[in-house]
Every structure is written in structure tokens, then in C-alpha cells.
Design an enzyme around this catalytic site. Structure first.
Site, mmCIF file in Angstrom:
data_model
loop_
_atom_site.group_PDB
_atom_site.id
_atom_site.type_symbol
_atom_site.label_atom_id
_atom_site.label_comp_id
_atom_site.label_asym_id
_atom_site.label_seq_id
_atom_site.Cartn_x
_atom_site.Cartn_y
_atom_site.Cartn_z
ATOM 1 C CE LYS A 54 -4.055 -1.765 -0.412
ATOM 2 N NZ LYS A 54 -4.949 -1.427 -1.522
ATOM 3 C CB SER A 269 -3.972 -11.020 2.508
ATOM 4 O OG SER A 269 -2.821 -10.228 2.313
HETATM 5 C C1 LIG Z 1 -2.711 -7.156 3.651
HETATM 6 C C2 LIG Z 1 -3.402 -6.868 2.361
HETATM 7 N N1 LIG Z 1 -3.488 -7.823 1.467
HETATM 8 C C3 LIG Z 1 -4.126 -7.639 0.293
HETATM 9 C C4 LIG Z 1 -4.736 -6.458 -0.024
HETATM 10 C C5 LIG Z 1 -5.483 -6.349 -1.319
HETATM 11 O O1 LIG Z 1 -4.916 -5.490 -2.282
HETATM 12 P P1 LIG Z 1 -5.819 -4.612 -3.192
HETATM 13 O O2 LIG Z 1 -6.454 -3.554 -2.357
HETATM 14 O O3 LIG Z 1 -4.869 -4.033 -4.210
HETATM 15 O O4 LIG Z 1 -6.868 -5.464 -3.836
HETATM 16 C C6 LIG Z 1 -4.677 -5.443 0.896
HETATM 17 C C7 LIG Z 1 -5.380 -4.214 0.633
HETATM 18 O O5 LIG Z 1 -5.847 -3.501 1.480
HETATM 19 C C8 LIG Z 1 -3.997 -5.648 2.126
HETATM 20 O O6 LIG Z 1 -3.935 -4.676 3.062
#
Ligand SMILES: Cc1ncc(COP(=O)(O)O)c(C=O)c1O
Length: 322
Positions: A54, A269
Site C-alpha cells: 500500500k 492475505s
Molecule cells: C494485507 C493486504 N493484502 C491484500 C490487499 C489487497 O490489495 P488490493 O487492495 O490491491 O486489492 C490489501 C489491501 O488492502 C492488504 O492490506
């Protein structure tokens, strides 16, 4: 004798920490790859200054607003976020002279609260049981009630996917000429849309764009189930070749496997995404499979996950992490 450097771009030299965002390593995971002809690659977004993908998005959101003349020094930026975008915005706002207010679910880990406060952000808590959707609706209400806030709104701002279109994707293409599949998590959709669009333009239909989506009612921090009723406006589902559900248990197990088998210390994630990347790799005979390591594991340490044996992981309470 001077030894030749083998890593590109050698870490680089930058004028400040904001400029040092991006140019993250692409690391091959030989032990997790199921077949010799299929190469599995992890794009370590955890190597960004605040430890997550991010940083790219937060910089793009703020610089886009600056270019449009939408913000002035000292103004308050307001954003709903389940954590990483808030932490990145907090670092960038502190460097660029903006105030930041983040709205996030009350059941986030103490590490997240500390990281935000450390960079000087103010926190507004939304009901924990409403997850990130609750944070989004409370922030929208606050922005409507007070016009002095500037809300970048990563869910609907094209600067979010553009950060990946102009950054993450060209960096991957710089290293690999051919990519059979790209796998990322579905949160705001920024990573999948930005990287997906660029890879499709450069490599055509030979690359498959694959989303890891949590099962409804099984939250994985940072990811969202579209079945929960909110489809972020930046998402164009037609760009995705596949959307594969992942259980919370698989997310946790694969987070641990990344650590144990490859030494990758990542957030939950990323475990979800890795489980899908390996599944796709299993279906192929050859080619490169690239997936995103969204953040590092520091913020999740209090969960106890990293020191729990794999066969005891299902006893962990996963409802409080976000
Ligand atoms: C830890 C984490 N994984 C995955 C994502 C997903 O990414 P995106 O927002 O680009 O779909 C985020 C987004 O907030 C995240 O904070």
C-alpha cells in the site's frame, strides 16, 4: 577488485523515504513449486518502507491529489482502511505535511493502532463486526458532513490501480519475459486491475489473471468477499480470468508454510494468495507463476500464528485480526 553487483537495481539511491517506495525484489520459491518446469515467483511488496504494497498506492493517491490541486498543506486527509493503506498514508502525510484521520474496524490488532499513532494519524473506530464495509460507510458519512476533509477513497480512485500499472507491473515485466499466471488478493482490486491490465496489454491472453477471494463470512485481513454486497468501483470483473475462493484455514496454513519452507515472513492475505498460486502452478506443465506478497508478518505477531504448529492452527481465533 570491484565485484559486479548481481541485484538490480541495486536498491537505488533516493532523496527521501517516499521516493524509496517500489523496486521490490522478485524471489523464486523453489521448494513450494510443485513441478520443475513451473517457476513460482513472489513479488516482495513487504520490502516497501512501511512493509506493505500500500505504500505504492498511498503515494499515488496523495500525489494525484497534489497534481489536481485538490489538497493543500495542513489539510486533513480522511480514509477508511483496514490497516495497510492507513499506515502508508500516515507515513506519507507525515513527510508531506498533511493531517490524517483513518476510519477502521475496532477489532484490529494493537500493532496496527500503534503504527498509525507512531506516524501521527488520528483513528476513528467503526464497529468491529461490520468489518471494512462498516469503516467505508462511516468515512463516507463523515466526508459528507464536513467538506474540509479530502478523502482519496482508494476503492474508487483510479490512482490506486495506476500505481500498479505504472509500478508493480513494469517491475515484474523487467524481470520475466513470459508469465503464465499472475495471482493477487482481492481487496480494493487495485493490484489485480493495475497489474492485470498492464500484463494483458504486454503479454496478451497468454497470461491468466487470477484473484484470491475469501469465502463469504471467513474474513482474511486485507481481502474482501464480493458476495458481501460491495463491489469496489475500480473493479472490472471482465479483466479476471479466474476468481478462486480461499478458506481462512488455508490462508493461515500457507502463511506458515511460506515461513517454514521458504523463509518468507508474510501477512495472512499472502498465505491466501500463495495457496491459490500453488494450485494454479499445479495445473500447468511449465511457465512462470507470479504472486504478490502484500505485507510482512510483524503486524500479525500477536495472533500467535507464526509459532503455532501447522496441525494446531485451526484452534486460533482469527476473528480479531483484520
Ligand atoms: C494485507 C493486504 N493484502 C491484500 C490487499 C489487497 O490489495 P488490493 O487492495 O490491491 O486489492 C490489501 C489491501 O488492502 C492488504 O492490506
Amino acid at each position: 577488485m570491484v565485484q559486479h553487483l548481481q541485484n538490480r537495481p541495486c536498491g537505488g539511491r533516493y532523496g527521501d523515504i517516499v521516493q524509496a517506495i517500489g523496486n521490490t525484489p522478485l524471489v523464486e520459491l523453489k521448494r513450494l513449486s510443485p513441478k520443475p518446469g513451473v517457476r513460482l515467483w513472489a513479488k516482495l511488496e513487504s520490502a516497501n518502507p512501511t512493509g506493505s504494497v500500500k505504500d505504492r498506492v498511498a503515494r499515488a493517491l496523495i500525489e494525484d491529489a497534489e497534481e489536481k490541486g485538490a489538497i493543500r498543506p495542513g489539510q486533513t486527509i480522511l480514509e477508511p482502511t483496514s490497516g495497510n493503506t492507513g499506515i502508508s498514508l500516515a507515513m506519507i502525510c507525515s513527510r508531506k505535511g498533511y493531517k490524517l484521520k483513518v476510519v477502521m474496524p475496532a477489532n484490529v490488532t494493537p500493532e496496527r493502532t500503534q503504527l498509525l499513532k507512531m506516524y501521527g494519524a488520528e483513528i476513528v473506530y467503526s464497529p468491529g463486526d461490520q468489518g471494512s464495509n462498516g469503516a467505508v460507510s462511516l468515512a463516507l458519512e463523515m466526508a459528507q458532513a464536513d467538506a474540509s476533509y479530502y478523502m482519496p477513497y482508494q476503492y474508487g480512485n483510479q490512482a490506486n490501480p495506476a500505481a500498479h500499472y505504472n509500478g508493480t507491473a513494469p517491475e515484474i515485466l523487467e524481470e520475466l519475459d513470459e508469465i503464465a499466471a499472475f495471482v493477487a488478493g482481492l481487496g480494493t482490486g487495485g493490484t489485480l486491475m493495475g497489474v492485470g491490465r498492464r500484463l494483458r496489454e504486454e503479454l496478451g491472453d497468454s497470461v491468466k489473471i487470477v484473484a484470491a477471494e475469501p469465502m463469504q463470512g471467513e474474513p482474511v485481513q486485507g481481502l474482501r468477499s464480493l458476495e458481501d454486497g460491495f463491489i469496489p468501483p475500480i473493479i472490472d470483473l471482465s479483466l479476471l480470468d479466474r476468481k478462486i475462493f480461499v478458506t481462512n484455514r488455508d490462508a493461515v496454513v500457507w502463511t506458515k508454510r511460506l515461513l517454514d519452507e521458504e523463509g518468507i515472513f508474510a501477512g495472512v492475505s499472502t498465505g491466501a494468495i500463495a495457496s491459490i498460486a500453488v494450485r494454479i502452478a499445479n495445473e500447468l506443465d511449465e511457465g512462470n507463476v507470479v504472486f504478490i506478497v502484500c505485507d510482512d508478518g510483524w503486524k500479525y505477531l500477536s495472533s500467535g500464528l507464526y509459532t503455532t504448529p501447522v496441525d494446531e492452527l485451526e484452534n486460533l481465533d482469527t476473528t480479531v485480526w483484520w
